[in-house]
Design a protein around this motif. Structure first.
Motif, PDB file in Angstrom:
ATOM      1  N   ASN A  77       0.821  -1.220   0.000  1.00 45.51           N
ATOM      2  CA  ASN A  77       0.000   0.000   0.000  1.00 45.51           C
ATOM      3  C   ASN A  77       0.850   1.263   0.000  1.00 45.51           C
ATOM      4  O   ASN A  77       0.488   2.250  -0.649  1.00 45.51           O
ATOM      5  CB  ASN A  77      -0.958  -0.017   1.187  1.00 45.51           C
ATOM      6  N   HIS A 115       6.352  -0.381 -10.037  1.00 42.07           N
ATOM      7  CA  HIS A 115       5.489  -1.420 -10.608  1.00 42.07           C
ATOM      8  C   HIS A 115       6.079  -2.813 -10.352  1.00 42.07           C
ATOM      9  O   HIS A 115       5.341  -3.756 -10.044  1.00 42.07           O
ATOM     10  CB  HIS A 115       5.276  -1.190 -12.109  1.00 42.07           C
ATOM     11  N   LYS A 149       9.115   4.845 -11.547  1.00 38.80           N
ATOM     12  CA  LYS A 149       7.793   4.268 -11.791  1.00 38.80           C
ATOM     13  C   LYS A 149       7.903   2.790 -12.141  1.00 38.80           C
ATOM     14  O   LYS A 149       7.141   1.968 -11.641  1.00 38.80           O
ATOM     15  CB  LYS A 149       7.091   5.003 -12.945  1.00 38.80           C
ATOM     16  N   LYS A 205       2.089   1.676  -3.572  1.00 38.15           N
ATOM     17  CA  LYS A 205       0.971   2.102  -4.417  1.00 38.15           C
ATOM     18  C   LYS A 205       0.634   3.574  -4.186  1.00 38.15           C
ATOM     19  O   LYS A 205       0.434   4.332  -5.140  1.00 38.15           O
ATOM     20  CB  LYS A 205      -0.271   1.254  -4.135  1.00 38.15           C
ATOM     21  N   ASN A 206       0.550   3.967  -2.919  1.00 38.93           N
ATOM     22  CA  ASN A 206       0.229   5.367  -2.603  1.00 38.93           C
ATOM     23  C   ASN A 206       1.282   6.315  -3.159  1.00 38.93           C
ATOM     24  O   ASN A 206       0.953   7.364  -3.719  1.00 38.93           O
ATOM     25  CB  ASN A 206       0.087   5.555  -1.094  1.00 38.93           C
ATOM     26  N   LEU A 257       3.284   5.736  -5.706  1.00 40.09           N
ATOM     27  CA  LEU A 257       3.206   5.700  -7.163  1.00 40.09           C
ATOM     28  C   LEU A 257       2.047   6.563  -7.666  1.00 40.09           C
ATOM     29  O   LEU A 257       2.215   7.381  -8.571  1.00 40.09           O
ATOM     30  CB  LEU A 257       3.028   4.251  -7.647  1.00 40.09           C
ATOM     31  N   TYR A 258       0.871   6.391  -7.062  1.00 40.37           N
ATOM     32  CA  TYR A 258      -0.307   7.106  -7.531  1.00 40.37           C
ATOM     33  C   TYR A 258      -0.310   8.585  -7.145  1.00 40.37           C
ATOM     34  O   TYR A 258      -1.026   9.382  -7.748  1.00 40.37           O
ATOM     35  CB  TYR A 258      -1.583   6.419  -7.050  1.00 40.37           C
ATOM     36  N   SER A 259       0.491   8.951  -6.151  1.00 40.41           N
ATOM     37  CA  SER A 259       0.571  10.367  -5.766  1.00 40.41           C
ATOM     38  C   SER A 259       1.552  11.147  -6.640  1.00 40.41           C
ATOM     39  O   SER A 259       1.670  12.363  -6.513  1.00 40.41           O
ATOM     40  CB  SER A 259       0.982  10.493  -4.294  1.00 40.41           C
ATOM     41  N   GLY A 260       2.264  10.425  -7.518  1.00 41.09           N
ATOM     42  CA  GLY A 260       3.199  11.093  -8.410  1.00 41.09           C
ATOM     43  C   GLY A 260       4.591  11.233  -7.832  1.00 41.09           C
ATOM     44  O   GLY A 260       5.422  11.959  -8.383  1.00 41.09           O
TER      45      GLY A 260
END
Length: 194
Positions: free
Chosen positions: A80, A100, A96, A83-84, A86-89
């Motif tokens: 998590n 992944h 990146k 993921k957080n 990665l998705y927050s930029g």
């Protein structure tokens, strides 16, 4: 019979008996009876569909108590976090791709740990209890049993019985009392002919 099979299963270090019925209520009654006899039984199925006093005997409840559960939770937290981020930029370019990769590794580790927990719990059980449809669950995917017993067999349709049947290596036993519960007949022509 259960006690004889239990002794054989202990000798071979694997669960040898699958007990099933068409309804959750019937499976719960089987589980309660086995527990009264001192049999180490594990119930497959959603805890919300299992009677409250038997929920601690479900695979999911036992998995929560397993020593590897702490490692699974730590791995989930790490997953998590990545993921957080990665998705927050937070990650750019090569970061990146590495994120992944890490996600894929964490997911693989979680699946491996969960499968290990499931295998250990089910292999340690004397008897596995499940609904007929539950016999086809992911938890039982890799398992077959020397003996498969279907209780209240006259209440189950043939396709449902086949889900349990595929798990039998040696014996497939249908149990039922036609005086207690009449058979389920879905074909009107068959019902008219008795």
């Amino acid at each position: 019979m259960v006690q004889r099979r239990k002794a054989e299963a202990q000798a071979s270090k694997s669960c040898q008996i699958l007990v099933s019925a068409d309804s959750n209520v019937a499976v719960d009654q089987l589980l309660a009876g086995l527990i009264k006899l001192g049999v180490h039984a594990v119930r497959i199925g959603f805890p919300s569909r299992v009677s409250e006093d038997l929920r601690r005997h479900t695979l999911l409840a036992r998995a929560e108590e397993h020593p590897l559960n702490e490692q699974i939770e730590e791995t989930r937290e790490s997953l998590n976090r990545v993921k957080n981020d990665l998705y927050s930029g937070k990650f750019k370019g090569k970061g990146k791709g590495l994120a992944h990769r890490d996600i894929s590794l964490y997911v693989g580790d979680i699946r491996k740990f969960e499968q290990q927990v499931t295998d250990e719990i089910l292999s340690a059980a004397d008897v596995i209890c499940s609904t007929l449809i539950g016999c086809g669950s992911d938890a039982l995917l890799q398992f077959t049993f020397d003996t498969v017993i279907i209780d209240e067999a006259s209440q189950a349709t043939e396709p449902r019985c086949l889900v349990a049947f595929q798990k039998a290596r040696k014996q497939f036993i249908l149990v039922g009392d036609q005086q207690q519960l009449p058979p389920v007949v879905l074909c009107p022509a068959a019902e008219q002919k008795g």
